[in-house]
Motif scaffolding. Structure first.
Motif, short mmCIF file in Angstrom:
data_model
loop_
_atom_site.label_atom_id
_atom_site.label_comp_id
_atom_site.label_asym_id
_atom_site.label_seq_id
_atom_site.Cartn_x
_atom_site.Cartn_y
_atom_site.Cartn_z
N SER A 1 5.75 32.94 -68.86
CA SER A 1 6.40 31.93 -68.01
C SER A 1 7.91 31.95 -68.21
O SER A 1 8.42 32.14 -69.31
CB SER A 1 5.84 30.54 -68.29
OG SER A 1 6.13 30.12 -69.60
N ARG B 1 22.86 21.72 -72.99
CA ARG B 1 22.35 23.09 -72.91
C ARG B 1 22.67 23.92 -74.15
O ARG B 1 21.94 24.85 -74.48
CB ARG B 1 22.90 23.77 -71.66
CG ARG B 1 22.29 23.16 -70.39
CD ARG B 1 22.94 23.66 -69.14
NE ARG B 1 22.73 25.09 -68.95
CZ ARG B 1 23.21 25.76 -67.92
NH1 ARG B 1 23.92 25.15 -67.00
NH2 ARG B 1 22.99 27.05 -67.80
N VAL C 1 11.52 30.41 -68.52
CA VAL C 1 12.10 29.18 -69.03
C VAL C 1 13.58 29.14 -68.68
O VAL C 1 14.26 30.17 -68.70
CB VAL C 1 11.89 29.03 -70.56
CG1 VAL C 1 10.44 28.85 -70.89
CG2 VAL C 1 12.44 30.21 -71.32
N ARG C 2 14.05 27.98 -68.34
CA ARG C 2 15.46 27.79 -67.97
C ARG C 2 16.08 26.79 -68.93
O ARG C 2 15.52 25.70 -69.12
CB ARG C 2 15.57 27.31 -66.54
CG ARG C 2 15.14 28.35 -65.53
CD ARG C 2 15.18 27.82 -64.09
NE ARG C 2 14.75 28.84 -63.16
CZ ARG C 2 13.49 29.15 -62.90
NH1 ARG C 2 12.51 28.51 -63.51
NH2 ARG C 2 13.18 30.10 -62.04
N ASP C 3 17.20 27.17 -69.50
CA ASP C 3 17.83 26.30 -70.48
C ASP C 3 18.18 24.93 -69.89
O ASP C 3 18.00 23.91 -70.55
CB ASP C 3 19.04 26.96 -71.13
CG ASP C 3 20.15 27.33 -70.17
OD1 ASP C 3 19.97 27.25 -68.95
OD2 ASP C 3 21.22 27.74 -70.66
N ALA C 4 18.61 24.88 -68.65
CA ALA C 4 18.96 23.60 -68.04
C ALA C 4 17.73 22.70 -67.91
O ALA C 4 17.82 21.49 -68.17
CB ALA C 4 19.59 23.83 -66.67
N ASP C 5 16.59 23.27 -67.53
CA ASP C 5 15.36 22.48 -67.40
C ASP C 5 14.90 21.97 -68.76
O ASP C 5 14.52 20.80 -68.90
CB ASP C 5 14.25 23.31 -66.76
CG ASP C 5 14.55 23.70 -65.32
OD1 ASP C 5 15.41 23.06 -64.69
OD2 ASP C 5 13.91 24.66 -64.84
N LEU C 6 14.92 22.85 -69.77
CA LEU C 6 14.52 22.44 -71.11
C LEU C 6 15.46 21.38 -71.66
O LEU C 6 15.01 20.40 -72.28
CB LEU C 6 14.47 23.65 -72.04
CG LEU C 6 13.35 24.65 -71.79
CD1 LEU C 6 13.57 25.90 -72.63
CD2 LEU C 6 12.00 24.03 -72.09
N GLN D 1 17.18 19.18 -70.02
CA GLN D 1 16.91 17.91 -69.36
C GLN D 1 15.62 17.28 -69.91
O GLN D 1 15.59 16.09 -70.19
CB GLN D 1 16.79 18.11 -67.85
CG GLN D 1 16.60 16.81 -67.11
CD GLN D 1 16.62 17.00 -65.60
OE1 GLN D 1 16.69 18.11 -65.10
NE2 GLN D 1 16.57 15.90 -64.88
N GLU D 2 14.58 18.08 -70.08
CA GLU D 2 13.32 17.58 -70.63
C GLU D 2 13.50 17.00 -72.03
O GLU D 2 12.88 15.99 -72.36
CB GLU D 2 12.28 18.71 -70.72
CG GLU D 2 11.47 18.90 -69.49
CD GLU D 2 10.39 19.96 -69.73
OE1 GLU D 2 9.63 19.84 -70.72
OE2 GLU D 2 10.34 20.89 -68.92
#
Length: 93
Positions: free
Chosen positions: A23, A38, A25-30, A32-33
């Motif tokens: 899968s 970042r 993974v995007r640092d920005a998404d992680l 935010q989660e």
């Protein structure tokens, strides 16, 4: 430290299978989660890449290292459901 927290949370998600092999993974998404910036997430992803849990291809993707048939469970713990992963690399508890 924030990068240690990010590393542990992301690593645990990989081992549990919440972030599936292959899968993206995007640092920005992680970030935010996790409620972090970042920078600590990027540091954690770089460390996970050094450990073989994440692979990066510049200008392309960052993803959880895929599990391939015959892959050693010591290299990719989700392939062997963590049973063969060295204790030193297992999370506490």
């Amino acid at each position: 430290m924030l990068r240690e927290t990010a590393h542990q949370v992301i690593r645990d998600a990989i081992v549990r299978g919440d972030l599936a092999p292959g899968s993206v993974v995007r640092d920005a998404d992680l970030a935010q989660e996790l409620g972090l910036s970042r920078a600590p997430v990027r540091d954690a992803l770089a460390r996970l890449a050094d450990e073989g849990l994440i692979e990066t291809k510049p200008q392309s993707h960052t993803r959880v290292t895929p599990c391939c048939p015959g892959t050693s469970a010591t290299r990719r713990p989700w392939c062997g459901r963590c049973t063969n992963w060295p204790r030193a690399r297992r999370s506490p508890g």
